[in-house]
Design a protein around this motif. Structure first.
Motif, PDB file in Angstrom:
ATOM      1  N   GLY A   1      38.271 -27.736  74.128  1.00 35.03           N
ATOM      2  CA  GLY A   1      38.150 -27.666  72.773  1.00 35.03           C
ATOM      3  C   GLY A   1      38.576 -26.353  72.030  1.00 35.03           C
ATOM      4  O   GLY A   1      39.492 -26.399  71.214  1.00 35.03           O
ATOM      5  N   LEU A   2      38.018 -25.356  72.522  1.00 39.98           N
ATOM      6  CA  LEU A   2      38.421 -24.010  72.015  1.00 39.98           C
ATOM      7  C   LEU A   2      39.678 -23.676  72.474  1.00 39.98           C
ATOM      8  O   LEU A   2      40.535 -22.924  71.854  1.00 39.98           O
ATOM      9  N   TYR A   3      40.218 -23.895  73.793  1.00 41.85           N
ATOM     10  CA  TYR A   3      41.423 -23.436  74.263  1.00 41.85           C
ATOM     11  C   TYR A   3      42.481 -24.208  73.223  1.00 41.85           C
ATOM     12  O   TYR A   3      43.415 -23.734  73.438  1.00 41.85           O
ATOM     13  N   ILE A   4      42.132 -25.458  73.241  1.00 40.57           N
ATOM     14  CA  ILE A   4      43.298 -26.365  72.434  1.00 40.57           C
ATOM     15  C   ILE A   4      43.545 -25.619  71.054  1.00 40.57           C
ATOM     16  O   ILE A   4      44.735 -25.753  70.523  1.00 40.57           O
ATOM     17  N   PHE A   5      42.485 -25.564  70.282  1.00 43.74           N
ATOM     18  CA  PHE A   5      42.442 -24.888  69.079  1.00 43.74           C
ATOM     19  C   PHE A   5      43.141 -23.414  69.356  1.00 43.74           C
ATOM     20  O   PHE A   5      44.126 -23.497  68.292  1.00 43.74           O
ATOM     21  N   ASN A   6      42.647 -22.475  70.028  1.00 45.33           N
ATOM     22  CA  ASN A   6      43.479 -21.380  70.107  1.00 45.33           C
ATOM     23  C   ASN A   6      44.977 -21.541  70.353  1.00 45.33           C
ATOM     24  O   ASN A   6      45.837 -21.038  69.546  1.00 45.33           O
ATOM     25  N   SER A   7      45.486 -22.264  71.275  1.00 43.91           N
ATOM     26  CA  SER A   7      46.981 -22.748  71.323  1.00 43.91           C
ATOM     27  C   SER A   7      47.518 -23.043  70.073  1.00 43.91           C
ATOM     28  O   SER A   7      48.691 -22.909  69.907  1.00 43.91           O
ATOM     29  N   THR A   8      46.901 -24.363  69.793  1.00 42.01           N
ATOM     30  CA  THR A   8      47.419 -24.919  68.508  1.00 42.01           C
ATOM     31  C   THR A   8      47.646 -24.083  67.165  1.00 42.01           C
ATOM     32  O   THR A   8      48.846 -24.024  66.707  1.00 42.01           O
ATOM     33  N   PHE A   9      46.559 -23.271  67.108  1.00 40.51           N
ATOM     34  CA  PHE A   9      46.493 -22.400  65.837  1.00 40.51           C
ATOM     35  C   PHE A   9      47.534 -21.419  66.071  1.00 40.51           C
ATOM     36  O   PHE A   9      48.623 -20.950  65.148  1.00 40.51           O
ATOM     37  N   THR A  10      47.843 -20.596  67.106  1.00 38.42           N
ATOM     38  CA  THR A  10      48.635 -19.501  67.490  1.00 38.42           C
ATOM     39  C   THR A  10      50.035 -20.035  67.329  1.00 38.42           C
ATOM     40  O   THR A  10      50.948 -19.420  66.693  1.00 38.42           O
TER      41      THR A  10
ATOM     42  N   ILE B   1      50.621 -13.338  68.034  1.00 43.22           N
ATOM     43  CA  ILE B   1      51.604 -13.766  66.730  1.00 43.22           C
ATOM     44  C   ILE B   1      52.766 -12.967  66.565  1.00 43.22           C
ATOM     45  O   ILE B   1      53.846 -13.426  66.447  1.00 43.22           O
ATOM     46  N   ILE B   2      52.583 -11.701  66.148  1.00 40.26           N
ATOM     47  CA  ILE B   2      53.615 -10.742  66.039  1.00 40.26           C
ATOM     48  C   ILE B   2      54.612 -10.666  67.008  1.00 40.26           C
ATOM     49  O   ILE B   2      55.952 -10.506  66.606  1.00 40.26           O
ATOM     50  N   SER B   3      54.166 -10.468  68.301  1.00 35.77           N
ATOM     51  CA  SER B   3      55.039 -10.188  69.384  1.00 35.77           C
ATOM     52  C   SER B   3      56.118 -11.442  69.522  1.00 35.77           C
ATOM     53  O   SER B   3      56.997 -11.457  70.190  1.00 35.77           O
ATOM     54  N   ASN B   4      55.656 -12.679  68.990  1.00 35.79           N
ATOM     55  CA  ASN B   4      56.591 -13.990  69.008  1.00 35.79           C
ATOM     56  C   ASN B   4      57.077 -14.494  67.910  1.00 35.79           C
ATOM     57  O   ASN B   4      57.585 -15.438  67.612  1.00 35.79           O
ATOM     58  N   SER B   5      57.220 -13.581  66.832  1.00 35.23           N
ATOM     59  CA  SER B   5      57.478 -13.897  65.272  1.00 35.23           C
ATOM     60  C   SER B   5      58.893 -14.081  65.348  1.00 35.23           C
ATOM     61  O   SER B   5      59.042 -14.641  64.128  1.00 35.23           O
TER      62      SER B   5
ATOM     63  N   GLY C   1      57.273 -24.649  73.532  1.00 32.65           N
ATOM     64  CA  GLY C   1      57.359 -23.211  74.064  1.00 32.65           C
ATOM     65  C   GLY C   1      56.213 -22.458  73.869  1.00 32.65           C
ATOM     66  O   GLY C   1      55.761 -21.793  75.066  1.00 32.65           O
ATOM     67  N   ASN C   2      55.781 -22.045  72.815  1.00 29.94           N
ATOM     68  CA  ASN C   2      54.402 -21.266  72.563  1.00 29.94           C
ATOM     69  C   ASN C   2      53.434 -21.883  72.970  1.00 29.94           C
ATOM     70  O   ASN C   2      52.332 -21.142  73.624  1.00 29.94           O
ATOM     71  N   TYR C   3      52.935 -23.209  72.800  1.00 25.89           N
ATOM     72  CA  TYR C   3      51.736 -23.915  73.417  1.00 25.89           C
ATOM     73  C   TYR C   3      51.729 -23.808  74.915  1.00 25.89           C
ATOM     74  O   TYR C   3      50.774 -23.662  75.286  1.00 25.89           O
ATOM     75  N   ASN C   4      52.900 -23.737  75.707  1.00 30.34           N
ATOM     76  CA  ASN C   4      52.899 -23.800  77.038  1.00 30.34           C
ATOM     77  C   ASN C   4      53.186 -22.437  77.676  1.00 30.34           C
ATOM     78  O   ASN C   4      52.984 -22.217  78.837  1.00 30.34           O
ATOM     79  N   ASN C   5      53.155 -21.404  76.919  1.00 33.65           N
ATOM     80  CA  ASN C   5      53.363 -20.073  77.110  1.00 33.65           C
ATOM     81  C   ASN C   5      52.123 -19.512  78.039  1.00 33.65           C
ATOM     82  O   ASN C   5      50.947 -19.580  77.679  1.00 33.65           O
ATOM     83  N   TYR C   6      52.500 -18.930  79.208  1.00 35.50           N
ATOM     84  CA  TYR C   6      51.556 -18.500  79.796  1.00 35.50           C
ATOM     85  C   TYR C   6      51.373 -16.821  80.337  1.00 35.50           C
ATOM     86  O   TYR C   6      50.482 -16.148  80.114  1.00 35.50           O
ATOM     87  N   LEU C   7      52.639 -16.417  80.655  1.00 37.27           N
ATOM     88  CA  LEU C   7      52.621 -15.097  81.439  1.00 37.27           C
ATOM     89  C   LEU C   7      52.298 -14.246  80.499  1.00 37.27           C
ATOM     90  O   LEU C   7      51.680 -13.101  80.650  1.00 37.27           O
ATOM     91  N   TRP C   8      53.095 -13.990  79.053  1.00 39.63           N
ATOM     92  CA  TRP C   8      52.941 -13.071  78.260  1.00 39.63           C
ATOM     93  C   TRP C   8      51.496 -13.098  77.683  1.00 39.63           C
ATOM     94  O   TRP C   8      50.699 -11.863  77.655  1.00 39.63           O
TER      95      TRP C   8
END
Length: 288
Positions: free
Chosen positions: A78-87, A153-157, A214-221
């Motif tokens: 639940g926390l992981y999904i919230f973090n990804s959705t929010f960012t 957020i800033i690095s992907n803005s 794309g941002n929700y599935n981002n892993y490496l960065w």
């Protein structure tokens, strides 16, 4: 008269046959595209032995719905999904705003070096993303943004793809509309918000959908700059669950269950935006 009737029947039969072939091919391709998701879902409600049995079967003998609850309790998904959705939502919102403003300037304002600026922007699109990781990491570390949501957020803005997509959409809007609005005393900001954005709505929806995924599935960065487990995104959480909770793939039903419910936000966003995503810009607003 008989020849005309026969010809019409042949034509109608040919049209029906083409439609049947077209729909059959579409169904086949849709099934091929959807099969990995179906396999993941049905594997989530199987037992471990059913997943590894040969020959494999798609449907389980008895659905194991408890695998979803077991997986959800095994890690803070639940926390992981919230973090990804929010960012992802914040990133996409910023990308939409700056893409709209930059695209408007490139299409409707006159200033020295406009073509050169657009060329530089497109040149950065050809640069491998991995080549930007080191300088971006150094910059974020100097501003104390490592291991923070602010850093992600800033690095992907900025989205170069978003700038290009919205610019192409704005170029299809008749210049006469903008000139008429300027003559009536409208500001550039008002023209952008009340004329350009509503007309190019489908392109904005496409940008939101694609960049959110794309941002929700981002892993490496994110994995390079996020170290706190409480700030893990869903991709990092799934990997951690695979290593620890999933015991390196031993608990495949739970891993498949976790993979299934973590894509729920993506499905929700797609179903909300699919109407506009499937449609292009068909009306520029100029009639007569």
């Amino acid at each position: 008269m008989e020849k005309v009737v026969v010809t019409k029947k042949k034509d109608s039969f040919a049209v029906i046959l083409k439609k049947l072939i077209r729909h059959a091919l579409l169904i086949i391709f849709c099934f091929i595209m959807a099969f990995p998701f179906l396999w993941m879902f049905f594997s989530a409600i199987k037992t471990k032995n059913e997943i590894w049995q040969f020959p494999p079967t798609l449907l389980p003998a008895v659905p194991q719905w408890g695998n979803f609850a077991d997986a959800f309790k095994s890690a803070p998904f639940g926390l992981y999904i919230f973090n990804s959705t929010f960012t992802s939502l914040i990133i996409v919102l910023i990308q939409v705003i700056n893409s709209a403003m930059i695209a408007y300037a490139l299409t409707n304002l006159k200033f020295p070096g406009k073509k050169i600026l657009f060329g530089i922007i497109m040149a950065t699109y050809m640069m491998p993303v991995a080549a930007t990781y080191l300088p971006s990491y150094v910059i974020l570390s100097k501003f104390n943004m490592i291991d923070t949501y602010k850093g992600i957020i800033i690095s992907n803005s900025v989205s170069v793809f978003g700038i290009f997509l919205i610019r192409q959409a704005f170029m299809q809007i008749k210049r006469e509309m903008v000139e008429a609005a300027l003559i009536d005393g409208a500001s550039h900001f008002r023209i952008l918000c009340q004329i350009m954005i509503p007309i190019a709505k489908s392109s904005f929806i496409t940008l939101v959908l694609m960049n959110f995924i794309g941002n929700y599935n981002n892993y490496l960065w994110p994995s390079l700059i996020i170290k706190d487990p409480n700030k893990y995104l869903v991709t990092m959480g799934l990997r951690q669950f695979f290593i620890e909770g999933g015991a390196y793939g031993i608990k495949w039903p739970q891993i498949m269950a976790a993979s299934t419910f973590t894509i729920a936000p993506l499905l929700i966003v797609f179903f909300i935006t699919q109407k506009w995503f499937m449609s292009g810009i068909s009306d520029t607003g100029v009639k007569g």
